[in-house]
Enzyme design. Structure first.
Site, PDB file in Angstrom:
ATOM      1  N   ASN A   9       0.930  -1.295  -0.072  1.00  0.00           N
ATOM      2  CA  ASN A   9      -0.123  -0.022   0.089  1.00  0.00           C
ATOM      3  C   ASN A   9       0.825   1.131   0.215  1.00  0.00           C
ATOM      4  OD1 ASN A   9      -1.822   2.041   0.777  1.00  0.00           O
ATOM      5  ND2 ASN A   9      -2.019   1.322   2.800  1.00  0.00           N
ATOM      6  N   LYS A  11       0.242   4.308   0.435  1.00  0.00           N
ATOM      7  CA  LYS A  11      -0.252   5.418   1.218  1.00  0.00           C
ATOM      8  C   LYS A  11      -0.538   6.465   0.488  1.00  0.00           C
ATOM      9  CE  LYS A  11       0.613   2.486   5.236  1.00  0.00           C
ATOM     10  NZ  LYS A  11       1.111   2.448   6.606  1.00  0.00           N
ATOM     11  N   HIS A  96      -8.234   0.136   5.852  1.00  0.00           N
ATOM     12  CA  HIS A  96      -7.013   0.178   6.615  1.00  0.00           C
ATOM     13  C   HIS A  96      -7.039   0.740   8.112  1.00  0.00           C
ATOM     14  CE1 HIS A  96      -2.990   1.425   7.250  1.00  0.00           C
ATOM     15  NE2 HIS A  96      -2.484   0.144   6.526  1.00  0.00           N
ATOM     16  N   GLU A  98      -5.743   2.981   9.092  1.00  0.00           N
ATOM     17  CA  GLU A  98      -5.462   4.611   8.934  1.00  0.00           C
ATOM     18  C   GLU A  98      -6.797   4.996   8.746  1.00  0.00           C
ATOM     19  OE1 GLU A  98      -2.106   4.644   6.377  1.00  0.00           O
ATOM     20  OE2 GLU A  98      -0.661   3.796   8.075  1.00  0.00           O
ATOM     21  N   GLU A 168      -3.592  -6.974  10.333  1.00  0.00           N
ATOM     22  CA  GLU A 168      -2.731  -6.021  10.480  1.00  0.00           C
ATOM     23  C   GLU A 168      -2.760  -5.284  11.972  1.00  0.00           C
ATOM     24  OE1 GLU A 168      -0.750  -4.152   7.035  1.00  0.00           O
ATOM     25  OE2 GLU A 168      -2.861  -3.301   7.094  1.00  0.00           O
ATOM     26  N   GLY A 174       3.661   1.044  10.794  1.00  0.00           N
ATOM     27  CA  GLY A 174       4.130   2.292  10.508  1.00  0.00           C
ATOM     28  C   GLY A 174       5.424   2.544  11.347  1.00  0.00           C
ATOM     29  N   SER A 212       4.729  -3.485   9.835  1.00  0.00           N
ATOM     30  CA  SER A 212       6.250  -3.590  10.042  1.00  0.00           C
ATOM     31  C   SER A 212       6.959  -4.978   9.486  1.00  0.00           C
ATOM     32  CB  SER A 212       6.628  -3.463  11.439  1.00  0.00           C
ATOM     33  OG  SER A 212       6.387  -2.158  11.918  1.00  0.00           O
TER      34      SER A 212
END
Ligand code: PGA
Length: 262
Positions: A9, A11, A96, A98, A168, A174, A212
Protein backbone atom coordinates in the site's frame (compact mmCIF):
# COMPACT_ATOMS: atom_id res chain seq x y z
CA UNK A 1 0.68 -24.79 -5.21
CA UNK A 2 -1.37 -21.81 -4.09
CA UNK A 3 0.22 -18.61 -5.23
CA UNK A 4 1.92 -16.38 -2.71
CA UNK A 5 0.02 -13.12 -2.19
CA UNK A 6 2.42 -10.24 -1.71
CA UNK A 7 1.66 -6.56 -2.00
CA UNK A 8 2.09 -3.04 -0.83
CA UNK A 9 0.00 0.00 0.00
CA UNK A 10 1.77 3.18 -1.13
CA UNK A 11 -0.38 5.30 1.23
CA UNK A 12 -0.01 9.06 0.58
CA UNK A 13 3.57 8.87 -0.57
CA UNK A 14 4.24 8.45 -4.29
CA UNK A 15 2.86 10.87 -6.89
CA UNK A 16 2.38 10.04 -10.57
CA UNK A 17 5.99 10.00 -11.76
CA UNK A 18 7.29 8.02 -8.78
CA UNK A 19 4.43 5.53 -9.07
CA UNK A 20 5.00 5.06 -12.79
CA UNK A 21 8.67 4.41 -12.27
CA UNK A 22 7.87 1.98 -9.42
CA UNK A 23 5.36 0.01 -11.53
CA UNK A 24 7.65 -0.05 -14.60
CA UNK A 25 10.50 -1.39 -12.48
CA UNK A 26 8.26 -4.03 -10.86
CA UNK A 27 7.09 -5.12 -14.31
CA UNK A 28 10.71 -5.77 -15.29
CA UNK A 29 11.86 -7.26 -12.01
CA UNK A 30 8.94 -9.65 -11.39
CA UNK A 31 8.39 -10.90 -14.96
CA UNK A 32 9.45 -14.49 -14.16
CA UNK A 33 7.17 -14.89 -11.13
CA UNK A 34 3.77 -15.09 -12.80
CA UNK A 35 3.14 -18.74 -11.96
CA UNK A 36 4.01 -18.50 -8.31
CA UNK A 37 3.07 -15.10 -6.99
CA UNK A 38 0.21 -12.61 -7.05
CA UNK A 39 1.93 -9.25 -6.54
CA UNK A 40 -0.32 -6.27 -5.91
CA UNK A 41 0.05 -2.53 -5.37
CA UNK A 42 -2.30 0.16 -4.08
CA UNK A 43 -1.11 3.49 -5.54
CA UNK A 44 -2.60 6.90 -4.73
CA UNK A 45 -5.82 7.80 -6.56
CA UNK A 46 -4.11 10.38 -8.76
CA UNK A 47 -1.55 7.81 -9.96
CA UNK A 48 -3.95 4.99 -10.74
CA UNK A 49 -4.59 5.63 -14.45
CA UNK A 50 -0.90 6.07 -15.17
CA UNK A 51 -0.08 2.96 -13.15
CA UNK A 52 -2.57 0.89 -15.15
CA UNK A 53 -1.18 2.28 -18.43
CA UNK A 54 2.37 1.06 -17.73
CA UNK A 55 1.41 -2.22 -16.04
CA UNK A 56 2.04 -4.55 -18.97
CA UNK A 57 2.45 -7.62 -16.73
CA UNK A 58 -1.22 -8.05 -16.02
CA UNK A 59 -0.54 -10.51 -13.21
CA UNK A 60 0.60 -7.56 -11.08
CA UNK A 61 -2.73 -6.44 -9.65
CA UNK A 62 -3.49 -2.79 -9.05
CA UNK A 63 -6.02 -1.41 -6.63
CA UNK A 64 -7.41 1.67 -4.92
CA UNK A 65 -6.69 2.39 -1.26
CA UNK A 66 -10.32 3.24 -0.52
CA UNK A 67 -13.66 3.68 -2.27
CA UNK A 68 -17.04 5.25 -1.56
CA UNK A 69 -19.77 2.58 -1.68
CA UNK A 70 -22.24 4.61 -3.74
CA UNK A 71 -22.12 4.73 -7.53
CA UNK A 72 -22.61 8.50 -7.65
CA UNK A 73 -24.09 11.31 -5.59
CA UNK A 74 -23.55 14.31 -3.40
CA UNK A 75 -20.30 13.10 -1.85
CA UNK A 76 -17.79 15.86 -2.52
CA UNK A 77 -14.23 14.62 -2.64
CA UNK A 78 -15.11 10.92 -2.79
CA UNK A 79 -14.32 8.31 -5.47
CA UNK A 80 -17.00 5.90 -6.64
CA UNK A 81 -16.78 2.27 -7.81
CA UNK A 82 -17.79 3.36 -11.32
CA UNK A 83 -14.83 5.73 -11.45
CA UNK A 84 -12.49 2.94 -10.37
CA UNK A 85 -14.03 0.51 -12.86
CA UNK A 86 -13.35 3.00 -15.62
CA UNK A 87 -9.65 2.99 -14.73
CA UNK A 88 -9.58 -0.80 -14.97
CA UNK A 89 -8.52 -1.86 -11.49
CA UNK A 90 -8.52 -5.32 -9.95
CA UNK A 91 -8.71 -4.60 -6.26
CA UNK A 92 -10.04 -2.28 -3.59
CA UNK A 93 -8.45 -1.98 -0.16
CA UNK A 94 -11.04 -1.49 2.57
CA UNK A 95 -10.72 -0.60 6.23
CA UNK A 96 -7.00 0.02 6.57
CA UNK A 97 -6.37 1.00 10.20
CA UNK A 98 -5.50 4.54 9.09
CA UNK A 99 -9.00 4.80 7.59
CA UNK A 100 -10.55 3.42 10.76
CA UNK A 101 -8.55 5.41 13.30
CA UNK A 102 -7.91 8.71 11.49
CA UNK A 103 -11.09 8.94 9.42
CA UNK A 104 -13.44 7.23 11.85
CA UNK A 105 -14.66 4.52 9.49
CA UNK A 106 -16.92 1.96 11.16
CA UNK A 107 -17.39 -1.74 10.51
CA UNK A 108 -20.78 -0.95 8.98
CA UNK A 109 -19.13 1.45 6.53
CA UNK A 110 -16.46 -1.11 5.66
CA UNK A 111 -19.26 -3.60 5.02
CA UNK A 112 -20.99 -1.23 2.60
CA UNK A 113 -17.70 -0.78 0.77
CA UNK A 114 -17.02 -4.53 0.66
CA UNK A 115 -20.47 -5.25 -0.79
CA UNK A 116 -20.16 -2.44 -3.31
CA UNK A 117 -16.64 -3.50 -4.37
CA UNK A 118 -17.82 -7.08 -4.91
CA UNK A 119 -20.91 -6.04 -6.84
CA UNK A 120 -18.72 -3.96 -9.14
CA UNK A 121 -16.49 -6.91 -9.89
CA UNK A 122 -13.50 -6.01 -7.73
CA UNK A 123 -11.58 -8.18 -5.36
CA UNK A 124 -11.87 -6.68 -1.86
CA UNK A 125 -8.98 -6.66 0.60
CA UNK A 126 -10.51 -6.05 4.04
CA UNK A 127 -8.01 -5.00 6.70
CA UNK A 128 -8.63 -5.94 10.30
CA UNK A 129 -6.65 -5.69 13.51
CA UNK A 130 -6.73 -4.67 17.14
CA UNK A 131 -5.38 -1.47 18.69
CA UNK A 132 -2.85 -1.59 21.51
CA UNK A 133 -5.61 -0.76 24.01
CA UNK A 134 -7.79 -3.59 22.76
CA UNK A 135 -4.76 -5.90 23.01
CA UNK A 136 -4.07 -4.73 26.58
CA UNK A 137 -7.71 -5.29 27.49
CA UNK A 138 -7.54 -8.82 26.13
CA UNK A 139 -10.30 -8.32 23.56
CA UNK A 140 -8.31 -8.82 20.31
CA UNK A 141 -10.19 -11.95 19.31
CA UNK A 142 -13.56 -10.31 19.92
CA UNK A 143 -12.41 -7.39 17.79
CA UNK A 144 -11.55 -9.69 14.86
CA UNK A 145 -14.85 -11.46 15.19
CA UNK A 146 -16.74 -8.16 15.09
CA UNK A 147 -14.69 -6.70 12.24
CA UNK A 148 -15.12 -9.85 10.17
CA UNK A 149 -18.76 -10.59 10.98
CA UNK A 150 -19.89 -7.03 10.29
CA UNK A 151 -17.35 -6.30 7.56
CA UNK A 152 -18.40 -9.37 5.58
CA UNK A 153 -22.10 -9.31 6.46
CA UNK A 154 -24.31 -10.35 3.53
CA UNK A 155 -21.35 -11.42 1.39
CA UNK A 156 -22.72 -14.28 -0.69
CA UNK A 157 -20.78 -17.55 -0.59
CA UNK A 158 -19.99 -17.31 -4.33
CA UNK A 159 -18.48 -13.85 -3.82
CA UNK A 160 -16.28 -14.98 -0.95
CA UNK A 161 -13.76 -16.11 -3.58
CA UNK A 162 -13.03 -12.44 -4.18
CA UNK A 163 -12.31 -11.54 -0.56
CA UNK A 164 -8.86 -11.31 0.95
CA UNK A 165 -8.27 -10.43 4.59
CA UNK A 166 -5.19 -8.58 5.85
CA UNK A 167 -4.54 -8.95 9.55
CA UNK A 168 -2.61 -5.90 10.65
CA UNK A 169 -2.31 -5.24 14.39
CA UNK A 170 -2.65 -1.45 14.63
CA UNK A 171 0.22 -1.28 17.13
CA UNK A 172 2.52 -3.01 14.63
CA UNK A 173 1.96 -0.62 11.72
CA UNK A 174 4.17 2.23 10.59
CA UNK A 175 7.29 4.01 11.83
CA UNK A 176 6.13 3.89 15.44
CA UNK A 177 4.94 0.30 15.20
CA UNK A 178 6.37 -2.61 17.16
CA UNK A 179 6.75 -5.74 15.01
CA UNK A 180 4.54 -8.58 16.27
CA UNK A 181 6.29 -11.79 17.26
CA UNK A 182 5.76 -14.84 15.03
CA UNK A 183 4.15 -16.64 17.99
CA UNK A 184 1.57 -13.89 18.34
CA UNK A 185 0.89 -13.80 14.59
CA UNK A 186 0.52 -17.57 14.52
CA UNK A 187 -2.00 -17.54 17.34
CA UNK A 188 -4.05 -14.73 15.84
CA UNK A 189 -4.08 -16.14 12.30
CA UNK A 190 -5.41 -19.43 13.69
CA UNK A 191 -8.30 -17.56 15.31
CA UNK A 192 -9.03 -15.54 12.17
CA UNK A 193 -8.92 -18.72 10.07
CA UNK A 194 -11.47 -20.33 12.36
CA UNK A 195 -13.82 -17.33 12.22
CA UNK A 196 -13.66 -17.24 8.41
CA UNK A 197 -14.09 -20.99 8.02
CA UNK A 198 -17.16 -20.91 10.23
CA UNK A 199 -18.72 -18.07 8.26
CA UNK A 200 -17.71 -19.38 4.83
CA UNK A 201 -17.31 -23.14 5.14
CA UNK A 202 -16.97 -23.65 1.39
CA UNK A 203 -14.30 -21.04 0.67
CA UNK A 204 -10.78 -20.60 1.88
CA UNK A 205 -10.50 -16.83 2.18
CA UNK A 206 -6.77 -16.02 2.23
CA UNK A 207 -5.40 -14.16 5.24
CA UNK A 208 -2.34 -11.98 4.76
CA UNK A 209 -0.21 -10.53 7.51
CA UNK A 210 0.88 -6.89 7.65
CA UNK A 211 2.52 -4.47 10.05
CA UNK A 212 6.26 -3.74 10.05
CA UNK A 213 7.05 -6.63 7.73
CA UNK A 214 10.73 -6.30 6.77
CA UNK A 215 13.64 -8.39 5.44
CA UNK A 216 14.42 -9.62 8.96
CA UNK A 217 10.99 -11.02 9.82
CA UNK A 218 9.35 -11.80 6.45
CA UNK A 219 10.65 -15.38 6.31
CA UNK A 220 9.51 -16.34 9.78
CA UNK A 221 6.10 -14.74 9.19
CA UNK A 222 5.40 -16.44 5.88
CA UNK A 223 6.53 -19.80 7.26
CA UNK A 224 3.61 -19.74 9.73
CA UNK A 225 0.57 -21.87 9.29
CA UNK A 226 -2.46 -19.87 8.07
CA UNK A 227 -0.35 -16.96 6.78
CA UNK A 228 -1.19 -16.87 3.08
CA UNK A 229 0.71 -13.78 2.10
CA UNK A 230 2.28 -10.53 3.25
CA UNK A 231 0.99 -6.99 3.03
CA UNK A 232 3.94 -4.66 3.35
CA UNK A 233 4.31 -0.92 3.76
CA UNK A 234 7.63 0.89 4.11
CA UNK A 235 9.87 -2.09 3.37
CA UNK A 236 8.39 -2.51 -0.14
CA UNK A 237 8.23 1.07 -1.42
CA UNK A 238 11.45 0.73 -3.37
CA UNK A 239 11.09 -1.60 -6.36
CA UNK A 240 14.41 -3.37 -5.74
CA UNK A 241 13.49 -3.86 -2.09
CA UNK A 242 10.04 -5.18 -3.12
CA UNK A 243 11.73 -7.60 -5.52
CA UNK A 244 14.22 -8.85 -2.95
CA UNK A 245 11.57 -9.23 -0.26
CA UNK A 246 9.16 -11.10 -2.53
CA UNK A 247 11.89 -13.54 -3.61
CA UNK A 248 13.11 -14.06 -0.06
CA UNK A 249 9.51 -14.76 0.97
CA UNK A 250 8.86 -17.02 -2.01
CA UNK A 251 11.78 -19.31 -1.09
CA UNK A 252 10.11 -20.06 2.24
CA UNK A 253 6.65 -20.24 0.65
CA UNK A 254 7.87 -22.93 -1.78
CA UNK A 255 9.15 -25.04 1.09
CA UNK A 256 6.00 -24.50 3.11
CA UNK A 257 3.73 -25.51 0.26
CA UNK A 258 6.02 -28.38 -0.78
CA UNK A 259 6.56 -26.91 -4.18
CA UNK A 260 8.81 -29.09 -6.32
CA UNK A 261 10.49 -27.06 -9.01
CA UNK A 262 10.57 -28.78 -12.40
P1 PGA B 1 4.27 -0.92 7.49
O1 PGA B 1 2.79 -0.63 6.96
O2 PGA B 1 4.75 -2.18 6.82
O3 PGA B 1 5.07 0.28 7.05
O4 PGA B 1 4.20 -1.08 8.96
C1 PGA B 1 1.87 -1.66 6.86
C2 PGA B 1 0.53 -1.15 6.47
O5 PGA B 1 0.17 -0.02 6.82
O6 PGA B 1 -0.23 -1.86 5.79
Amino acid sequence: MDKLLFGTNLKMYKGISETVSFIVQLNNLLADLENEVVPFVFPSYTSLSNAVAVNSQKFILLGAQNMHPEKRGQFTGEISPLMLQEIGLDLVEIGHSERRTQFGETDEEENAKVLSALSHGFRALLCIGETSTQKLNGVSDEVFRTQIKIGLKNVQPEDAERIWIAYEPVWAIGVNGTPASPEYVKEKHAIIREILDTLFPNSRIPVLYGGSVNPDNAESLISLENVDGLFVGRAAWDAEAFNQLIRQTLEVWRRKTNYARV
